[in-house]
Every structure is written in C-alpha cells, then in structure tokens.
Motif scaffolding. Structure first.
Motif, PDB file in Angstrom:
ATOM      1  N   PRO A 205       0.804  -1.227   0.000  1.00 56.57           N
ATOM      2  CA  PRO A 205       0.000   0.000   0.000  1.00 56.57           C
ATOM      3  C   PRO A 205       0.835   1.274   0.000  1.00 56.57           C
ATOM      4  N   LEU A 206       2.165   1.142   0.096  1.00 57.08           N
ATOM      5  CA  LEU A 206       3.024   2.319   0.212  1.00 57.08           C
ATOM      6  C   LEU A 206       2.938   3.173  -1.042  1.00 57.08           C
ATOM      7  N   GLY A 207       2.722   4.473  -0.847  1.00 57.35           N
ATOM      8  CA  GLY A 207       2.654   5.398  -1.965  1.00 57.35           C
ATOM      9  C   GLY A 207       1.321   5.399  -2.675  1.00 57.35           C
ATOM     10  N   ARG A 208       0.317   4.732  -2.108  1.00 58.12           N
ATOM     11  CA  ARG A 208      -0.998   4.660  -2.734  1.00 58.12           C
ATOM     12  C   ARG A 208      -2.072   5.065  -1.725  1.00 58.12           C
ATOM     13  N   PRO A 209      -3.198   5.596  -2.198  1.00 55.02           N
ATOM     14  CA  PRO A 209      -4.317   5.831  -1.283  1.00 55.02           C
ATOM     15  C   PRO A 209      -4.752   4.506  -0.662  1.00 55.02           C
ATOM     16  N   ALA A 210      -5.092   4.517   0.612  1.00 51.30           N
ATOM     17  CA  ALA A 210      -5.452   3.280   1.307  1.00 51.30           C
ATOM     18  C   ALA A 210      -6.699   3.505   2.144  1.00 51.30           C
ATOM     19  N   ALA A 211      -7.581   2.527   2.110  1.00 50.88           N
ATOM     20  CA  ALA A 211      -8.761   2.560   2.969  1.00 50.88           C
ATOM     21  C   ALA A 211      -8.382   2.004   4.334  1.00 50.88           C
ATOM     22  N   TYR A 212      -8.808   2.691   5.382  1.00 53.52           N
ATOM     23  CA  TYR A 212      -8.498   2.257   6.736  1.00 53.52           C
ATOM     24  C   TYR A 212      -9.658   1.425   7.276  1.00 53.52           C
ATOM     25  N   THR A 213      -9.346   0.218   7.701  1.00 54.39           N
ATOM     26  CA  THR A 213     -10.356  -0.632   8.312  1.00 54.39           C
ATOM     27  C   THR A 213     -10.071  -0.743   9.799  1.00 54.39           C
TER      28      THR A 213
ATOM     29  N   ILE B 198       8.566  -6.432   7.164  1.00 48.16           N
ATOM     30  CA  ILE B 198       7.193  -5.961   7.006  1.00 48.16           C
ATOM     31  C   ILE B 198       7.209  -4.527   6.516  1.00 48.16           C
ATOM     32  N   GLU B 199       6.523  -4.269   5.424  1.00 40.53           N
ATOM     33  CA  GLU B 199       6.396  -2.895   4.912  1.00 40.53           C
ATOM     34  C   GLU B 199       5.589  -2.087   5.929  1.00 40.53           C
ATOM     35  N   SER B 200       6.081  -0.921   6.278  1.00 36.92           N
ATOM     36  CA  SER B 200       5.581  -0.219   7.465  1.00 36.92           C
ATOM     37  C   SER B 200       4.167   0.319   7.322  1.00 36.92           C
ATOM     38  N   LYS B 201       3.783   0.771   6.138  1.00 31.07           N
ATOM     39  CA  LYS B 201       2.410   1.260   6.018  1.00 31.07           C
ATOM     40  C   LYS B 201       1.424   0.114   6.186  1.00 31.07           C
ATOM     41  N   SER B 202       1.772  -1.053   5.655  1.00 28.35           N
ATOM     42  CA  SER B 202       0.889  -2.200   5.840  1.00 28.35           C
ATOM     43  C   SER B 202       0.796  -2.572   7.319  1.00 28.35           C
ATOM     44  N   PHE B 203       1.901  -2.403   8.053  1.00 25.59           N
ATOM     45  CA  PHE B 203       1.906  -2.676   9.494  1.00 25.59           C
ATOM     46  C   PHE B 203       0.970  -1.697  10.202  1.00 25.59           C
ATOM     47  N   LYS B 204       1.024  -0.430   9.798  1.00 25.21           N
ATOM     48  CA  LYS B 204       0.134   0.570  10.387  1.00 25.21           C
ATOM     49  C   LYS B 204      -1.323   0.222  10.127  1.00 25.21           C
ATOM     50  N   LEU B 205      -1.660  -0.141   8.882  1.00 20.26           N
ATOM     51  CA  LEU B 205      -3.036  -0.491   8.541  1.00 20.26           C
ATOM     52  C   LEU B 205      -3.498  -1.712   9.329  1.00 20.26           C
ATOM     53  N   TYR B 206      -2.607  -2.685   9.455  1.00 19.95           N
ATOM     54  CA  TYR B 206      -2.921  -3.890  10.226  1.00 19.95           C
ATOM     55  C   TYR B 206      -3.206  -3.547  11.688  1.00 19.95           C
ATOM     56  N   LEU B 207      -2.369  -2.728  12.309  1.00 21.74           N
ATOM     57  CA  LEU B 207      -2.598  -2.358  13.706  1.00 21.74           C
ATOM     58  C   LEU B 207      -3.894  -1.583  13.878  1.00 21.74           C
ATOM     59  N   ASN B 208      -4.219  -0.739  12.912  1.00 22.98           N
ATOM     60  CA  ASN B 208      -5.481  -0.006  12.995  1.00 22.98           C
ATOM     61  C   ASN B 208      -6.697  -0.926  12.921  1.00 22.98           C
ATOM     62  N   SER B 209      -6.501  -2.103  12.331  1.00 25.77           N
ATOM     63  CA  SER B 209      -7.635  -3.028  12.226  1.00 25.77           C
ATOM     64  C   SER B 209      -8.026  -3.621  13.580  1.00 25.77           C
ATOM     65  N   PHE B 210      -7.226  -3.377  14.608  1.00 22.67           N
ATOM     66  CA  PHE B 210      -7.583  -3.825  15.958  1.00 22.67           C
ATOM     67  C   PHE B 210      -8.541  -2.851  16.649  1.00 22.67           C
ATOM     68  N   ASN B 211      -8.696  -1.650  16.089  1.00 21.22           N
ATOM     69  CA  ASN B 211      -9.342  -0.562  16.834  1.00 21.22           C
ATOM     70  C   ASN B 211     -10.752  -0.880  17.313  1.00 21.22           C
ATOM     71  N   GLN B 212     -11.565  -1.540  16.493  1.00 24.46           N
ATOM     72  CA  GLN B 212     -12.946  -1.856  16.861  1.00 24.46           C
ATOM     73  C   GLN B 212     -13.160  -3.351  17.028  1.00 24.46           C
ATOM     74  N   THR B 213     -12.084  -4.061  17.348  1.00 29.71           N
ATOM     75  CA  THR B 213     -12.166  -5.508  17.530  1.00 29.71           C
ATOM     76  C   THR B 213     -12.064  -5.836  19.014  1.00 29.71           C
ATOM     77  N   ARG B 214     -12.924  -6.746  19.477  1.00 27.21           N
ATOM     78  CA  ARG B 214     -12.944  -7.094  20.891  1.00 27.21           C
ATOM     79  C   ARG B 214     -11.996  -8.247  21.191  1.00 27.21           C
ATOM     80  N   PHE B 215     -11.226  -8.076  22.256  1.00 29.23           N
ATOM     81  CA  PHE B 215     -10.324  -9.112  22.745  1.00 29.23           C
ATOM     82  C   PHE B 215     -10.544  -9.280  24.243  1.00 29.23           C
ATOM     83  N   ALA B 216     -10.323 -10.494  24.728  1.00 29.84           N
ATOM     84  CA  ALA B 216     -10.558 -10.776  26.142  1.00 29.84           C
ATOM     85  C   ALA B 216      -9.618  -9.994  27.041  1.00 29.84           C
ATOM     86  N   ASP B 217      -8.346  -9.889  26.619  1.00 27.79           N
ATOM     87  CA  ASP B 217      -7.363  -9.191  27.443  1.00 27.79           C
ATOM     88  C   ASP B 217      -6.136  -8.870  26.597  1.00 27.79           C
ATOM     89  N   ALA B 218      -5.181  -8.194  27.205  1.00 24.90           N
ATOM     90  CA  ALA B 218      -3.984  -7.781  26.480  1.00 24.90           C
ATOM     91  C   ALA B 218      -3.161  -8.981  26.026  1.00 24.90           C
TER      92      ALA B 218
END
Length: 300
Positions: free
Chosen positions: A27-35, A100-120
């Motif tokens: 996704p580097l250098g391209r518009p990306a949708a954030y999930t 790991i390409e860093s923008k993809s890492f950022k997008l991946y981490l953002n995908s946790f934002n509205q996901t439920r987990f039992a604990d850290a």
C-alpha cells in the motif's frame, strides 16, 4: 521504511522499482482505505534478499541482529466494548526472509481498533502469530518474533535517552557527498587496535517509494584498527539523498564498514524517528550479544 506519503511528493509506481521486491502489492505510496476490524491480510511482507544482493550478500550474511519496532498507536476493545491502549515493542530477527512494509503494518494495527479481545495477552498472542506467519511466509522454516505490550500503568518505565557513545557530530567537516560514498571510509591497520562506540544524529535517508525524509540517529561500536572519524561522519552524511528503507540502509552501512575498515567486531544500530505511529530501529552485529534495550531517543 516510511508510512504515509506526503501529498506534495509524487509517488513512484511501486511495480516499477523492482519486480522481485513485492512492492507492487504494497500500500506504500498509494491511497489506502483504513479498516478498524481485525484483518491480518493487511500485512505486506517484502523479501530481504534483493536488497542484500545489491550490497554483495548472496549467502549467509556476516551479521545477525534484529529490527526493533515501537508502535505508539495500538488500541482495541475489551469484552465490554471499552477501548484499551498500549505501546507495543516488536523484535523481528534479521534472519527472517522477509521484513514488514511499514504502512501495511500501520493499517494492520489499525484493524484492531474496533475488535474485541478478552485481554492484552490475547492481543499479544494474535500479533505474534500474525507476524510470524508473514515474516516467514516464503521459507520452509519458521522462527520467533518478540512482542511486548506496555500498558498505561507501565509507561513511566519507558526510557528516553540519546544513543550512548562519542558523538561524531562534534567534528567540523566539509560534506560534499549526498549519495552513499564508501570510499570515504578508512582505517589505519598500522595503529594499535581500539575499541570505540561512535554516534551521530545526522543520519538521513529517503523513502524508496515516496521520497519522504527518514531521520535517524546511528551508533557504531567496533574493535579493531582505528577508523578515521572524519571520514566516517562524512560517509554517514552521504546517505542524505539516498532512497532506501531503514533496514537495508543499516545493512549497507554495516557492510561498507566491514569490508572497507576490516574491524574485528562491529555493530551498527540506528533509531529512526516515528512515522504513522511507528518507529523502526534496525540493529546488526558481527558477534552474538543481547539486542539493545528499547530506549528511544529524544527525537522519537
């Protein structure tokens, strides 16, 4: 490696950079949708081998080490829907066939934002499993990845300090090279061997795809013939207009010093300022030792 392209810098077509590199799917250098819903397929591994071949490494590298990442923008929901936050430290061994390409890492981490987990701990295990799969995807063998979460009550233990060592930046040198110039490096084998730790805050390179500046500090620890410090500083400055991701830059520095100055032992450690909530800190060493502590510099 960089994360978000600046709108004022035209993006390079990733497919035109290197057909072997995997950048065409990045996704580097391209518009990306954030999930904001968990999606491990967002991780984009890139093979290390093509860039290593450019600096003469075709077999086993003469170094080991790790890429030390810090994620400052990690969040998820607990079972009751309440947001949780943490810092994350990642230790990625240099022997992984991919980075790991860093923008993809950022997008991946953002995908946790509205996901439920039992604990850290569940979050940590999910991060570890996904990174292991991506980093070793092209290999018949596998390995480990270090993942540590720092919860808010632990943030006071996060260290901030300059890289220790003798600063090369004290030297008043004339700089005329702004692309890597290994010919500036020299050591005097006629002199008694020394053991030194040298640092500089003047490391700068540019993202391979977007051209954005990547700012860093570097520490060079070695034993062997004394390295000419003025030449070493001018060499580090020569990366100023060079376009390459963080990890290959550090490996290029290591290999140039290793082959030109012939130290008995060498380690090269760079800490780059964060972008997109991530900093990347590659470390390469010629001999077994513990990785540096996750202590960020004041600029990070």
């Amino acid at each position: 490696m960089s994360a978000d392209p600046a709108s004022s810098i035209p993006a390079v077509d990733p497919a035109g950079l290197d057909g072997r590199s995997g950048l065409a799917s990045s996704p580097l250098g391209r518009p990306a949708a954030y999930t904001d819903t968990y999606d491990p397929t967002l991780l984009c591994p890139l093979p290390r081998a093509p860039k290593r071949a450019e600096i003469g490494i075709t077999g086993t590298p003469p170094f080991t080490g790790a890429d030390l990442w810090t994620a400052f923008e990690l969040s998820w929901l607990n079972d009751r829907g309440k947001p949780q936050v943490a810092l994350a430290h990642f230790t990625i061994p240099a022997e992984t066939p991919c980075l790991i390409e860093s923008k993809s890492f950022k997008l991946y981490l953002n995908s946790f934002n509205q996901t439920r987990f039992a604990d850290a701990e569940q979050v940590r295990e999910r991060l570890r499993a996904d990174l292991v799969e991506a980093l070793w995807r092209s290999s018949e063998r596998t390995g480990s990845v270090g993942v540590r979460l720092r919860l808010p009550h632990e943030w006071g233990a996060e260290a901030v300090r300059p890289l220790p060592g003798l600063s090369l930046d004290r030297l008043d040198v004339e700089c005329t090279h702004y692309q890597p110039a290994p010919e500036l490096l020299r050591a005097d084998p006629e002199q008694p061997p020394v053991q030194e730790v040298l640092t500089s805050d003047l490391l700068k390179s540019n993202c391979l795809v977007t051209g954005q500046p990547d700012w860093g500090s570097v520490q060079i620890a070695y034993s062997g013939p004394p390295i000419d410090q003025e030449g070493l500083l001018r060499y580090l400055v020569s990366f100023r207009q060079h376009q390459e991701f963080h990890e290959p830059c550090v490996e290029r520095i290591f290999m140039d010093i290793w082959t030109r100055c012939r130290p008995v032992r060498l380690s090269v450690y760079a800490r780059y300022t964060r972008r997109g909530g991530l900093d990347i800190n590659p470390w390469r060493t010629s001999h077994p030792q513990q990785p540096p502590a996750h202590a960020r510099t004041p600029r990070q």
